[in-house]
Scaffold this motif. Structure first.
Motif, PDB file in Angstrom:
ATOM      1  N   ALA A  62      -6.460   9.801   8.112  1.00 31.85           N
ATOM      2  CA  ALA A  62      -7.670  10.684   8.651  1.00 31.85           C
ATOM      3  C   ALA A  62      -8.468  11.076   7.404  1.00 31.85           C
ATOM      4  O   ALA A  62      -7.841  11.187   6.181  1.00 31.85           O
ATOM      5  CB  ALA A  62      -7.250  12.002   9.403  1.00 31.85           C
ATOM      6  N   ILE A  63      -9.702  11.014   7.378  1.00 30.11           N
ATOM      7  CA  ILE A  63     -10.746  11.945   6.523  1.00 30.11           C
ATOM      8  C   ILE A  63     -11.059  13.128   6.976  1.00 30.11           C
ATOM      9  O   ILE A  63     -11.636  12.974   8.110  1.00 30.11           O
ATOM     10  CB  ILE A  63     -11.789  10.774   6.150  1.00 30.11           C
ATOM     11  N   TYR A  69     -11.102  15.271   1.667  1.00 31.44           N
ATOM     12  CA  TYR A  69      -9.755  15.216   1.861  1.00 31.44           C
ATOM     13  C   TYR A  69      -9.414  14.097   2.731  1.00 31.44           C
ATOM     14  O   TYR A  69      -9.924  13.814   3.546  1.00 31.44           O
ATOM     15  CB  TYR A  69      -9.228  16.662   2.313  1.00 31.44           C
ATOM     16  N   ALA A  70      -8.527  13.213   2.183  1.00 32.70           N
ATOM     17  CA  ALA A  70      -7.912  12.184   3.069  1.00 32.70           C
ATOM     18  C   ALA A  70      -6.502  11.916   2.936  1.00 32.70           C
ATOM     19  O   ALA A  70      -5.875  12.267   1.989  1.00 32.70           O
ATOM     20  CB  ALA A  70      -8.682  10.793   2.678  1.00 32.70           C
ATOM     21  N   VAL A  71      -5.936  11.677   4.233  1.00 34.76           N
ATOM     22  CA  VAL A  71      -4.400  11.041   4.392  1.00 34.76           C
ATOM     23  C   VAL A  71      -4.208   9.525   4.851  1.00 34.76           C
ATOM     24  O   VAL A  71      -5.118   9.289   5.543  1.00 34.76           O
ATOM     25  CB  VAL A  71      -3.582  12.103   4.960  1.00 34.76           C
ATOM     26  N   ASN A  75       0.139  10.780   4.159  1.00 31.76           N
ATOM     27  CA  ASN A  75       0.121  11.192   2.651  1.00 31.76           C
ATOM     28  C   ASN A  75      -1.153  11.346   2.138  1.00 31.76           C
ATOM     29  O   ASN A  75      -1.915  10.541   2.377  1.00 31.76           O
ATOM     30  CB  ASN A  75       0.913   9.681   1.937  1.00 31.76           C
ATOM     31  N   VAL A  76      -1.255  12.255   1.395  1.00 32.68           N
ATOM     32  CA  VAL A  76      -2.406  12.450   0.867  1.00 32.68           C
ATOM     33  C   VAL A  76      -3.193  11.728  -0.349  1.00 32.68           C
ATOM     34  O   VAL A  76      -2.150  11.275  -1.347  1.00 32.68           O
ATOM     35  CB  VAL A  76      -2.618  14.115   0.049  1.00 32.68           C
TER      36      VAL A  76
END
Length: 261
Positions: A62-63, A69-71, A75-76
């Motif tokens: 996701a963003i 912020y994104a994973v 995981n970041v």
């Protein structure tokens, strides 16, 4: 063409006005995943409010916060909070013009008021749960903000703030609300960074959106779709137009590309 990544806005793209999604929309996401395509939610919303939706749809990547912020597979891979001085300038402006703000951390939604009617409507509409009053002199990172109860004549004052982009919240039932996004950070910059980290060429990426905060994202991928219910100003920035969210636009868009038979 082989596709490796699919980026989906939420409100007006995955979710209909009543916060539901069609069976064909869910089917489209599952079929894309079965073809080895990594599906990302790409939203202005805070990611900590989306655990249930992501679990229902089986989406691990996701963003959030309009690109700050994104994973990837939980995981970041992207973490770019707002400048503290910019946050303080925005708070001062909101106080001057009697606007209300929500400031998003990676865990909480911090509101300048929890009782203003516009705030109550905003919380109810987006079904926000992690809500608290904003404490003065907070040192936690802020990833994005939304201003509420903002009249059109006062919008230019926010546009004058340095490094801040103002985008209308394009959701039925919400008025006088604007997302405040870092100028050098948006869904498009986030998608570009994600593709670079994963080594995916833009030609193998797809995106769907409906609001002006999707503009850069649609321009960053090889195949872009705007929903028929989208902001008309967004139409020129997408390669394709699909059906409305109520009519499973994601499904029919992916069908057009041959991902769904």
């Amino acid at each position: 063409m082989t596709y490796q990544a699919l980026f989906l806005d939420i409100d007006g793209t995955i979710l209909t006005y009543d916060h539901s999604y069609t069976e064909l929309t869910k089917k489209a996401i599952q079929e894309a995943q079965s073809k080895g395509i990594e599906v990302f939610i790409a939203t202005g919303r805070p990611l900590h409010e989306l655990d249930e939706l992501r679990a229902e749809l089986g989406i691990r990547s996701a963003i959030g916060y309009n690109g700050a912020y994104a994973v990837y597979k939980n995981n970041v891979i992207l973490d770019e909070p707002m400048d503290h001085d910019l946050v303080q300038h925005t708070l001062n402006l909101a106080k001057e013009y009697n606007n209300e703000l929500v400031l998003y951390t990676d865990q909480k939604n911090l509101f300048t008021s929890l009782t203003h009617p516009e705030v109550e409507n905003f919380i109810a509409h987006f079904q926000l749960k992690e809500n608290e009053l904003y404490p003065e002199n907070l040192a936690l990172p802020i990833y994005s903000m939304t201003v509420m109860n903002l009249s059109k004549e006062h919008v230019p004052f926010y546009k004058q703030l340095p490094n801040l982009y103002v985008s209308t919240v394009n959701v039925e039932g919400i008025s006088k609300a604007y997302d405040l996004i870092q100028k050098n950070i948006n869904k498009g910059t986030a998608v570009g960074k994600v593709l670079a980290v994963l080594g995916i060429p833009k030609e193998q990426a797809i995106a769907f959106g409906d609001g002006m905060n999707d503009k850069e994202m649609l321009q960053t991928v090889g195949e872009s779709f705007v929903m028929a219910n989208g902001d008309p100003n967004l139409f020129p920035y997408a390669k394709h137009r699909t059906t409305t969210v109520d009519n499973s636009g994601i499904y029919y868009g992916l069908k057009k590309l041959g991902i769904i038979k």
